[in-house]
Design an enzyme around this catalytic site. Sequence first.
Site, mmCIF file in Angstrom:
data_model
loop_
_atom_site.group_PDB
_atom_site.id
_atom_site.type_symbol
_atom_site.label_atom_id
_atom_site.label_comp_id
_atom_site.label_asym_id
_atom_site.label_seq_id
_atom_site.Cartn_x
_atom_site.Cartn_y
_atom_site.Cartn_z
ATOM 1 C CB CYS A 175 55.690 -11.384 21.972
ATOM 2 S SG CYS A 175 56.261 -12.384 23.347
ATOM 3 N NE ARG A 227 57.713 -8.622 16.800
ATOM 4 C CZ ARG A 227 58.632 -7.675 16.950
ATOM 5 N NH1 ARG A 227 59.266 -7.218 15.905
ATOM 6 N NH2 ARG A 227 58.889 -7.179 18.136
ATOM 7 C CD1 TRP A 284 60.351 -17.681 20.924
ATOM 8 C CD2 TRP A 284 61.410 -16.152 22.179
ATOM 9 N NE1 TRP A 284 61.656 -18.088 21.080
ATOM 10 C CE2 TRP A 284 62.331 -17.166 21.848
ATOM 11 C CE3 TRP A 284 61.871 -15.094 22.957
ATOM 12 C CZ2 TRP A 284 63.653 -17.163 22.257
ATOM 13 C CZ3 TRP A 284 63.187 -15.084 23.371
ATOM 14 C CH2 TRP A 284 64.060 -16.103 23.024
ATOM 15 C CG ASN A 311 57.759 -7.426 22.089
ATOM 16 O OD1 ASN A 311 58.334 -8.479 22.359
ATOM 17 N ND2 ASN A 311 58.286 -6.516 21.291
ATOM 18 N N GLY A 312 58.285 -7.945 25.421
ATOM 19 C CA GLY A 312 59.398 -7.476 26.244
ATOM 20 C C GLY A 312 59.343 -8.101 27.622
ATOM 21 C CD GLU A 342 75.903 -16.728 9.401
ATOM 22 O OE1 GLU A 342 76.117 -16.425 10.579
ATOM 23 O OE2 GLU A 342 74.754 -16.714 8.892
ATOM 24 C CE LYS A 369 71.924 -18.688 9.638
ATOM 25 N NZ LYS A 369 72.338 -17.326 9.637
ATOM 26 C CD GLU A 401 69.255 -19.537 13.025
ATOM 27 O OE1 GLU A 401 70.055 -19.428 12.070
ATOM 28 O OE2 GLU A 401 68.771 -18.556 13.609
ATOM 29 C CG HIS A 437 95.973 -26.428 19.155
ATOM 30 N ND1 HIS A 437 97.198 -26.863 19.604
ATOM 31 C CD2 HIS A 437 96.238 -25.626 18.094
ATOM 32 C CE1 HIS A 437 98.150 -26.328 18.878
ATOM 33 N NE2 HIS A 437 97.596 -25.582 17.940
ATOM 34 C CE LYS A 450 64.772 -12.364 10.350
ATOM 35 N NZ LYS A 450 65.997 -13.149 10.163
HETATM 36 C C1 F6R Z 1 70.895 -16.199 12.991
HETATM 37 C C2 F6R Z 1 70.000 -15.218 13.547
HETATM 38 C C3 F6R Z 1 70.356 -14.580 14.852
HETATM 39 C C4 F6R Z 1 70.531 -13.082 14.626
HETATM 40 C C5 F6R Z 1 70.777 -12.346 15.951
HETATM 41 C C6 F6R Z 1 70.973 -10.861 15.728
HETATM 42 O O1 F6R Z 1 70.434 -16.752 11.815
HETATM 43 O O2 F6R Z 1 69.014 -14.903 12.953
HETATM 44 O O3 F6R Z 1 71.506 -15.126 15.409
HETATM 45 O O4 F6R Z 1 71.605 -12.902 13.755
HETATM 46 O O5 F6R Z 1 69.701 -12.547 16.804
HETATM 47 O O6 F6R Z 1 69.837 -10.267 15.181
HETATM 48 P P1 F6R Z 1 69.885 -8.810 14.556
HETATM 49 O O7 F6R Z 1 70.800 -8.870 13.385
HETATM 50 O O8 F6R Z 1 68.472 -8.527 14.179
HETATM 51 O O9 F6R Z 1 70.402 -7.897 15.627
#
Ligand code: F6R
Length: 587
Positions: A2, A27, A74, A100-101, A463, A467, A470, A486, A582
């Site tokens: 948050c 956030r 969040w 937050n947390g 990766e 993307k 997500e 497999h 994020k």
């Molecule tokens: C993917 C994404 C998340 C972050 C993950 C790690 O696009 O944004 O999967 O990569 O939450 O976040 P950091 O790098 O901030 O530790």
Amino acid sequence: MCSIIGCIANSDVSEPIVEGLKKMEYRGYDSVGVATNSDSNILLKKGIGRVNAVNLDLKLDSMPGHVGVGHTRWATHGQVNKINAHPHLCSDNSIAVVHNGIIENYSELRKNLERNGVIFKSETDTEVIPNLLGSYMKETGNLKKTLMKTVSRLSGQYSFISLFEDGSLVAARFHEPLIMGIGEKEYFISSDVLGFIEKTNQVIYLNNEEFVIIDDKGYRIYDFNGNPVEHEIVTISKQNNNVNKNGYRHFTRKEIFEQPSTIPNTVNNPNNNWKKFAEIIQNSSKVYFTGSGTSYNVALVAKYLFPMYTTISPEAIMSSEMAYSKDRLQENSLLIAISQSGESADVLEAAAIAKEKGLKVISVVNSKASSLERVSEASLGLYCGAEIGVAATKSFTSQLSVFYKIIELISKQHIIFDAEKVSNLILETLDSESTIINLAKEMKNSTDVYILGRGIHYPIAKEGALKIKELSYIHAEGFPTGELKHGPLALMDESSYVIAINPEDNTYQNNLSNIQEVKARGGKIIGISNKDHEVYDHWIKIPNVESNILYPIIETIPFQLLAYHMSLEKGEDPDYPRNLAKCVTVK
Ligand code: F6R
């Protein structure tokens, strides 16, 4: 995750609070709320949805009061609804809290408070905080003692800001970020400098287990035992914290198109002590990498990259798996933690576990003064600027660039990472956007996308899948091309889309044979390659590179664009994908 913000000034604070919340919306963005203190009364407004929409409806930014707090949520404990939205009040409405947390022992605390007559309104863990503060304030009549007693009861990881009826603002930090902004006769406190950077760039980074009391006499910082603490005021760069879209429709597209400049910013940054970092790696008997999500995919690339040019053979351990892999960690070795935010709970835990086992911890982080940087013996910054889009894009290519540069140093220039050349290659790759837009239109209703890559391209396949899932909510999986037979081949039919990462390197021929097998089962093939081939139904052209080792960076770009455009085609908001935040500050 948050966002929280508090402000105390000589004029109404609701407007800067709402502006700060807009900047920190990456956030968490399921609900929003503001509380202010006006004539010793706490005013409260909150609603479900994004900041702009709720503000339009409730006029959060016109609330009177020279002290206030704000929050974007969040959800972790309790559904997304107005009652669970922050701020939360204590039972007599004299204290408002944004948090937050997670408070791990909230249910035990809640039961105790209920036994003492407190009636809870929400399902959140947060609501115990204003009620603990309220009961200790009644008992002690002293703000500092109240804070010390409250934090001694809370477990988990949290930062919170509280507004008291008498106009004081207090905030505490325990394993979640909290930064103070010192302005002209105004103070801010927030989970991210983005919350107030347009007002002031003079900041104090609170340490873990510290709290601050701010009132008309100024601010006083204490550790959790009540000892006063002095902090240096640091001037931070406004440019590195630019949070404007600069004419782009979305932050995500802006950040994708920034990559030709962010990569040179990363590798040419004079603030990084590259030599020291490289020496620490070279002098370690064993090297482990850790990270989450996209940052873990960087760790996987590094695992392939290092042994190709150095005598180092690192292991990559997913941060969330570290607790179950710790027996593998060798004493006196090195952990390199990779994180954009430097605040991911799993990454911080992985670093703590490694330290406990006697490993040295160093890190690669984008956000300055993050928790990860603080627990690291050495840290390299990405300097790619604030990344607001929830999907990591420019931070991924900057993280990769860091390791190319380190390998250049360790291998005594066996490879040369020329950031300007890489920038030009990315510029060329971005030219494929129109092909990708057409592809996104065709693929928007697909249900499954399979992404193939061998060797060092396998992490890029993962990766790419991350993307696509997500941003476009389409099921996507990345796996090593050779594993196709497999299991996955059983799933292939006319509705399947298979994206093959297929540059002309030592993986090329074997890939082609596997792709033919998919084609024979009717699957549609998209080739990401420097060379066209008749097996492809669609070809996404990437430029030829002087050294094959640069392909992983270049071939990442089409996936970012495809995921972004599929999101748009589906009418979604690529900057704020559903159910994601994020930075994941909970385990
Ligand atoms: C993917 C994404 C998340 C972050 C993950 C790690 O696009 O944004 O999967 O990569 O939450 O976040 P950091 O790098 O901030 O530790």
